[in-house]
Design an enzyme around this catalytic site. Structure first.
Site, PDB file in Angstrom:
ATOM      1  N   GLU A  95       0.772   4.837   1.704  1.00 46.50           N
ATOM      2  CA  GLU A  95       0.364   4.273   2.990  1.00 46.50           C
ATOM      3  C   GLU A  95       1.534   3.562   3.642  1.00 46.50           C
ATOM      4  O   GLU A  95       2.378   2.963   2.954  1.00 46.50           O
ATOM      5  CB  GLU A  95      -0.833   3.331   2.791  1.00 46.50           C
ATOM      6  CG  GLU A  95      -2.050   4.104   2.299  1.00 46.50           C
ATOM      7  CD  GLU A  95      -3.339   3.310   2.322  1.00 46.50           C
ATOM      8  OE1 GLU A  95      -3.285   2.076   2.175  1.00 46.50           O
ATOM      9  OE2 GLU A  95      -4.398   3.938   2.499  1.00 46.50           O
ATOM     10  N   CYS A 108       6.193  -0.973   7.972  1.00 45.97           N
ATOM     11  CA  CYS A 108       6.160  -1.408   6.577  1.00 45.97           C
ATOM     12  C   CYS A 108       6.064  -0.135   5.729  1.00 45.97           C
ATOM     13  O   CYS A 108       5.057   0.583   5.794  1.00 45.97           O
ATOM     14  CB  CYS A 108       4.938  -2.311   6.359  1.00 45.97           C
ATOM     15  SG  CYS A 108       4.660  -2.739   4.648  1.00 45.97           S
ATOM     16  N   CYS A 115       2.449   1.487  -8.505  1.00 46.53           N
ATOM     17  CA  CYS A 115       3.421   0.461  -8.905  1.00 46.53           C
ATOM     18  C   CYS A 115       3.160   0.103 -10.353  1.00 46.53           C
ATOM     19  O   CYS A 115       2.025   0.130 -10.810  1.00 46.53           O
ATOM     20  CB  CYS A 115       3.262  -0.781  -8.018  1.00 46.53           C
ATOM     21  SG  CYS A 115       4.477  -2.069  -8.384  1.00 46.53           S
ATOM     22  N   CYS A 119       0.617  -6.871 -10.195  1.00 43.81           N
ATOM     23  CA  CYS A 119       0.266  -8.185  -9.639  1.00 43.81           C
ATOM     24  C   CYS A 119      -1.259  -8.258  -9.439  1.00 43.81           C
ATOM     25  O   CYS A 119      -1.876  -7.308  -8.958  1.00 43.81           O
ATOM     26  CB  CYS A 119       0.990  -8.424  -8.316  1.00 43.81           C
ATOM     27  SG  CYS A 119       2.781  -8.357  -8.501  1.00 43.81           S
ATOM     28  N   CYS A 122      -3.148  -7.404  -5.982  1.00 40.92           N
ATOM     29  CA  CYS A 122      -2.621  -6.269  -5.219  1.00 40.92           C
ATOM     30  C   CYS A 122      -3.386  -4.982  -5.531  1.00 40.92           C
ATOM     31  O   CYS A 122      -3.562  -4.612  -6.697  1.00 40.92           O
ATOM     32  CB  CYS A 122      -1.146  -6.112  -5.561  1.00 40.92           C
ATOM     33  SG  CYS A 122      -0.407  -4.628  -4.884  1.00 40.92           S
ATOM     34  N   GLY A 161       4.602  -0.153  -4.010  1.00 39.77           N
ATOM     35  CA  GLY A 161       5.741  -0.042  -4.919  1.00 39.77           C
ATOM     36  C   GLY A 161       6.668  -1.238  -4.873  1.00 39.77           C
ATOM     37  O   GLY A 161       6.615  -2.071  -3.969  1.00 39.77           O
ATOM     38  N   GLU A 162       7.492  -1.312  -5.906  1.00 36.07           N
ATOM     39  CA  GLU A 162       8.501  -2.379  -6.024  1.00 36.07           C
ATOM     40  C   GLU A 162       9.852  -1.749  -5.671  1.00 36.07           C
ATOM     41  O   GLU A 162      10.377  -0.919  -6.424  1.00 36.07           O
ATOM     42  CB  GLU A 162       8.475  -2.917  -7.464  1.00 36.07           C
ATOM     43  CG  GLU A 162       9.698  -3.679  -7.913  1.00 36.07           C
ATOM     44  CD  GLU A 162      10.076  -4.863  -7.029  1.00 36.07           C
ATOM     45  OE1 GLU A 162       9.260  -5.764  -6.823  1.00 36.07           O
ATOM     46  OE2 GLU A 162      11.238  -4.869  -6.534  1.00 36.07           O
ATOM     47  N   SER A 216       8.553 -12.351  -3.855  1.00 43.49           N
ATOM     48  CA  SER A 216       7.116 -12.596  -4.047  1.00 43.49           C
ATOM     49  C   SER A 216       6.972 -13.666  -5.123  1.00 43.49           C
ATOM     50  O   SER A 216       6.939 -13.358  -6.307  1.00 43.49           O
ATOM     51  CB  SER A 216       6.410 -11.312  -4.491  1.00 43.49           C
ATOM     52  OG  SER A 216       6.512 -10.338  -3.503  1.00 43.49           O
ATOM     53  N   HIS A 218       4.612 -16.674  -5.162  1.00 40.48           N
ATOM     54  CA  HIS A 218       3.166 -16.860  -5.339  1.00 40.48           C
ATOM     55  C   HIS A 218       2.760 -18.018  -6.251  1.00 40.48           C
ATOM     56  O   HIS A 218       1.616 -18.453  -6.202  1.00 40.48           O
ATOM     57  CB  HIS A 218       2.476 -15.570  -5.803  1.00 40.48           C
ATOM     58  CG  HIS A 218       2.788 -14.408  -4.915  1.00 40.48           C
ATOM     59  ND1 HIS A 218       2.649 -14.469  -3.552  1.00 40.48           N
ATOM     60  CD2 HIS A 218       3.271 -13.164  -5.189  1.00 40.48           C
ATOM     61  CE1 HIS A 218       3.015 -13.308  -3.026  1.00 40.48           C
ATOM     62  NE2 HIS A 218       3.415 -12.507  -3.985  1.00 40.48           N
ATOM     63  N   CYS A 337      -1.091  -7.337   3.710  1.00 44.63           N
ATOM     64  CA  CYS A 337      -0.426  -7.634   2.450  1.00 44.63           C
ATOM     65  C   CYS A 337      -1.391  -7.516   1.260  1.00 44.63           C
ATOM     66  O   CYS A 337      -2.455  -8.126   1.251  1.00 44.63           O
ATOM     67  CB  CYS A 337       0.117  -9.057   2.534  1.00 44.63           C
ATOM     68  SG  CYS A 337       0.912  -9.605   1.052  1.00 44.63           S
TER      69      CYS A 337
END
Ligand code: SF4
Length: 352
Positions: A95, A108, A115, A119, A122, A161-162, A216, A218, A337
């Site tokens: 996406e 984005c 991934c 997390c 996510c 993804g990272e 990130s 958090h 997000c």
């Protein structure tokens, strides 16, 4: 077969000189011209490259390929942001989100299908990891919006993804997007968002690019952060901070800390006090983000927003300076997000 859209102009020229049998017919500017066709005109049919000799065009058709990607589904938000489900040549779906806001227009992009970093907040994490995207699959997500007449001023690697887990391809994609023969987007308008993979950040320091880095975070307390961001185990914040300092020293770029505020989890005075220690010595921005939950109703959305406002006050009272709230756009289309996840083919057919 080589992926032509993943190559720089110099690499295209080198490929031609190495593989085309009539080397004397290769002009030095062919690398630039072919790159322009792909990355400035978004023309993926090599037979249309009218300023390239016909025999060479045939060679390109036989010996190279361009990524086959298409919009499988499209969701448009009330706030005008737009999410595409992009189908890749092997049927996988990632996406990508277009976010027009005031004088900015940001894409984005996703850098992986799924991934591996898990997390807790996510949706991409729930897919597991399938594969990394090639440079051409990454930049083509931007071109899908451009082809429809949209302008693009910024690109953020905050999709699925990272990015630092797909380091080479992401950096190649950044260089392609930055190339003046293509989109020519300034490096300072490109942002990589990462959970903080130590080897990737070390490499980025030596890359010499002024790319924006968003961590990130958090949660500033390591054992608590690990519950939200399991990467904390192998890439601990205490080892990350000196690297971020070095990144700032080398690039003079402000480091952004992303912080999804979760009521009762990471929104206490203890957290705000610890945050002041994390940012010490850095030019930073602390970006507070309300928690997004799939299918969230308006009441929950307002509640989560109130939680963020309250935590912002707490942070300011603790002495933090540059604290902003990022109100996610595209929440109603799961484009915000933490909400991206490729739908499977059956779902996507239903939503076209
Ligand atoms: S937040 Fe980013 S790194 Fe974490 S699981 Fe989701 S996509 Fe991966």
């Amino acid at each position: 077969m080589i992926d032509l859209a993943s190559l720089s102009p110099e690499e295209i020229l080198a490929f031609l000189l190495e593989n085309y049998d009539k080397k004397e017919a290769i002009r030095p500017f062919f690398g630039d011209e072919i790159f322009r066709w792909i990355h400035s005109r978004w023309e993926y049919d090599t037979s249309r490259y009218s300023n390239i000799p016909k025999r060479l065009r045939d060679f390109l058709s036989n010996e190279t390929f361009l990524p086959k990607i298409s919009a499988k589904y499209r969701l448009i938000s009330r706030d005008r942001s737009e999410k595409l489900g992009v189908e890749l040549k092997d049927g996988e779906i990632v996406e990508t989100v277009y976010i027009p806001f005031r004088n900015r227009a940001t894409v984005c992009v996703s850098s992986q299908v799924g991934c591996r970093f898990g997390c807790s907040f996510c949706q991409t994490a729930k897919m597991g990891f399938r594969r990394s995207l090639s440079p051409s699959e990454i930049v083509s997500q931007v071109y899908l919006f451009l082809k429809e007449g949209n302008r693009v001023t910024h690109v953020v690697f905050m999709g699925m993804g990272e990015p630092l887990d797909n380091y080479e391809n992401v950096i190649k994609a950044v260089k392609i997007l930055n190339n003046p023969l293509g989109l020519g987007i300034s490096i300072r308008r490109i942002t990589l968002s990462t959970v903080g993979l130590l080897p990737g950040i070390k490499r980025l320091i030596n890359e010499g690019m002024q790319i924006n880095l968003a961590l990130s975070l958090h949660d500033p307390i390591p054992e608590e952060r690990q519950r939200l961001v399991p990467a904390e185990g192998r890439h601990p914040i205490k080892k990350l901070l000196p690297l971020l300092m070095e990144y700032y020293r080398r690039t003079s770029r402000q480091v952004t800390f992303e912080y999804v505020v979760i009521e009762g989890i990471n929104d206490t005075p203890r957290h705000s006090r610890q945050l002041t220690r994390i940012v010490e010595g850095l030019d930073y921005k602390l970006n507070l983000i309300p928690l997004n939950i799939p299918g969230m109703d308006r009441k929950t959305w307002h509640r989560n927003k109130a939680v963020v406002l309250q935590f912002k006050e707490m942070c300011l009272n603790a002495g933090l300076k540059n604290v902003t709230i990022r109100l996610s756009r595209g929440v109603d289309i799961s484009g915000a997000c933490g909400l991206l996840a490729g739908r499977n083919r059956r779902d996507s057919n239903q939503r076209r």
